[in-house]
Design an enzyme around this catalytic site. Structure first.
Site, mmCIF file in Angstrom:
data_model
loop_
_atom_site.group_PDB
_atom_site.id
_atom_site.type_symbol
_atom_site.label_atom_id
_atom_site.label_comp_id
_atom_site.label_asym_id
_atom_site.label_seq_id
_atom_site.Cartn_x
_atom_site.Cartn_y
_atom_site.Cartn_z
ATOM 1 N N LYS A 110 46.405 38.803 39.332
ATOM 2 C CA LYS A 110 45.114 38.164 39.598
ATOM 3 C C LYS A 110 44.971 36.879 38.770
ATOM 4 O O LYS A 110 44.444 35.868 39.266
ATOM 5 C CB LYS A 110 43.964 39.120 39.300
ATOM 6 C CG LYS A 110 43.867 40.301 40.248
ATOM 7 C CD LYS A 110 43.489 39.894 41.659
ATOM 8 C CE LYS A 110 42.022 39.557 41.797
ATOM 9 N NZ LYS A 110 41.640 39.277 43.210
ATOM 10 N N GLY A 170 36.686 45.699 53.454
ATOM 11 C CA GLY A 170 36.602 46.330 52.141
ATOM 12 C C GLY A 170 35.167 46.366 51.642
ATOM 13 O O GLY A 170 34.226 45.976 52.347
ATOM 14 N N THR A 229 44.329 46.440 44.739
ATOM 15 C CA THR A 229 43.544 46.891 43.592
ATOM 16 C C THR A 229 43.956 48.253 43.022
ATOM 17 O O THR A 229 43.277 48.776 42.148
ATOM 18 C CB THR A 229 42.053 46.960 43.975
ATOM 19 O OG1 THR A 229 41.894 47.845 45.092
ATOM 20 C CG2 THR A 229 41.523 45.585 44.330
ATOM 21 N N ASP A 262 46.742 37.841 58.485
ATOM 22 C CA ASP A 262 47.602 38.172 57.358
ATOM 23 C C ASP A 262 47.611 36.977 56.411
ATOM 24 O O ASP A 262 48.191 35.931 56.721
ATOM 25 C CB ASP A 262 49.022 38.471 57.855
ATOM 26 C CG ASP A 262 49.995 38.783 56.725
ATOM 27 O OD1 ASP A 262 49.573 38.779 55.545
ATOM 28 O OD2 ASP A 262 51.186 39.011 57.018
ATOM 29 N N TYR A 308 48.390 44.330 37.811
ATOM 30 C CA TYR A 308 47.180 43.932 38.525
ATOM 31 C C TYR A 308 46.518 42.728 37.865
ATOM 32 O O TYR A 308 46.270 41.692 38.510
ATOM 33 C CB TYR A 308 46.197 45.101 38.602
ATOM 34 C CG TYR A 308 44.850 44.725 39.164
ATOM 35 C CD1 TYR A 308 44.723 44.293 40.487
ATOM 36 C CD2 TYR A 308 43.703 44.766 38.375
ATOM 37 C CE1 TYR A 308 43.482 43.925 41.000
ATOM 38 C CE2 TYR A 308 42.466 44.412 38.879
ATOM 39 C CZ TYR A 308 42.364 43.987 40.189
ATOM 40 O OH TYR A 308 41.141 43.622 40.696
ATOM 41 N N ALA A 340 42.470 41.886 48.252
ATOM 42 C CA ALA A 340 43.283 42.040 47.035
ATOM 43 C C ALA A 340 43.975 43.391 47.060
ATOM 44 O O ALA A 340 43.557 44.307 47.772
ATOM 45 C CB ALA A 340 42.413 41.930 45.779
ATOM 46 N N LEU A 365 33.385 44.621 49.274
ATOM 47 C CA LEU A 365 32.664 43.365 49.202
ATOM 48 C C LEU A 365 32.564 42.716 50.575
ATOM 49 O O LEU A 365 31.522 42.149 50.931
ATOM 50 C CB LEU A 365 33.336 42.420 48.202
ATOM 51 C CG LEU A 365 32.665 41.070 48.000
ATOM 52 C CD1 LEU A 365 31.216 41.222 47.566
ATOM 53 C CD2 LEU A 365 33.447 40.248 46.961
#
Length: 297
Positions: A141, A10, A70, A44, A137, A68, A12
């Site tokens: 989180k 991803g 998102t 996973d 979301y 995550a 980041l």
């Protein structure tokens, strides 16, 4: 130190790959997807036993969780996706925390400004401020944060916001395209925050890994802007002067979730604790756009 990075393909995660090249630590980059040209170990993180095995086989001492769910809107309207968001944003961090607790390791969890939002703020959000998420979301989180704290593992939780980079799909890249191809755009100006260049965040994570101090921290670039201001600067730095960019209200673009109207993050704690310099948002935006233009040349 042996460091495991999840979600390594991803935004980041890709930046973590770049900054880690200057580190003496050993990094293991994991994801559930493959990416061309990137060495990726499949993991996973919803499978606790798989995490335990990976930690044992590689003598992992720290995990940086960049993974995550998102898609903010999708998990509001689809029960299956809402369940997936809970597995990835709450259950998976708990698994990682359990695995690190068992070996005395450190978990660095990337969280979000979406843990705020219900209450109307007009000053930068502090780490000790009560989280009031408004949607699936943000709620998942926030739950993930609590699971980590309750686990008793060594942890650093970093809340960030408005992440963009040279990689994947993000607001900066989308607006670079739209301002180059559309004669006019309307962009909301009643949601304020601060863009975060993922490369800057990755460098901050490396600094934290070198001398970790447990707790919750905030990291975005410095300054304040709206999505409208963000778009105007993207167009200016790209030289896309033909596009007529106009401000509009969020109500003109209805969404199934209430987004934070003001989610500027207070970075004082992370600056003072780790001695991190936080670049101003336009400084970092210029750097990212230059990199993208060079990549596409």
């Amino acid at each position: 130190m042996n460091i495991l990075v999840t979600g390594a393909n991803g935004q980041l995660g890709r930046e973590m790959r770049l900054v880690s090249k200057a580190s003496k630590d050993r990094y293991i980059f994991t994801d559930v997807t493959e990416a061309e040209g990137l060495d990726t170990v499949h993991l996973d993180i919803t499978d606790l036993e798989a995490i335990r095995a990976m930690v044992k086989e590689n003598s992992v001492e720290a995990i940086v969780n960049c993974a995550a769910w998102t898609n903010v809107d999708a998990c509001e309207t689809d029960e299956k996706l809402a369940a997936l968001a809970e597995r990835l944003n709450a259950d998976a961090p708990r698994n990682l925390a359990v695995a690190m607790k068992e070996v005395g390791g450190l978990l660095i969890q990337i969280s979000t400004d979406y843990v705020f939002g219900k209450e109307p703020y007009n000053t930068p959000c502090r780490e000790d401020q009560k989280g009031t998420p408004t949607g699936v979301y943000g709620s998942t989180k926030k739950l993930g944060e609590q699971y980590i704290i309750d686990s008793g593992c060594r942890y650093v939780i970093i809340r960030t916001a408005w992440l963009y980079s040279e990689f994947g799909k993000n607001f900066c890249k989308t607006m670079m395209t739209l301002t180059a191809t559309k004669p006019a755009l309307k962009v909301v100006f009643d949601q304020c925050g601060t863009p975060t260049y993922a490369l800057d965040l990755a460098e901050a994570i490396l600094a934290i890994l070198s001398k970790p101090v447990e707790g919750i921290y905030h990291y975005s670039n410095e300054g304040v802007c709206s999505w409208f201001d963000f778009t105007k600067m993207i167009a200016e730095y790209c030289g896309h002067t033909e596009c007529d960019i106009q401000p509009c209200y969020s109500s003109e673009y209805p969404s199934p979730v209430q987004r934070p109207a003001y989610s500027v993050l207070d970075k004082r704690k992370i600056r003072e604790t780790f001695g991190i310099r936080v670049p101003y948002w336009t400084e970092s935006l210029k750097k990212c756009i230059r990199n993208l233009q060079e990549m596409n040349a």
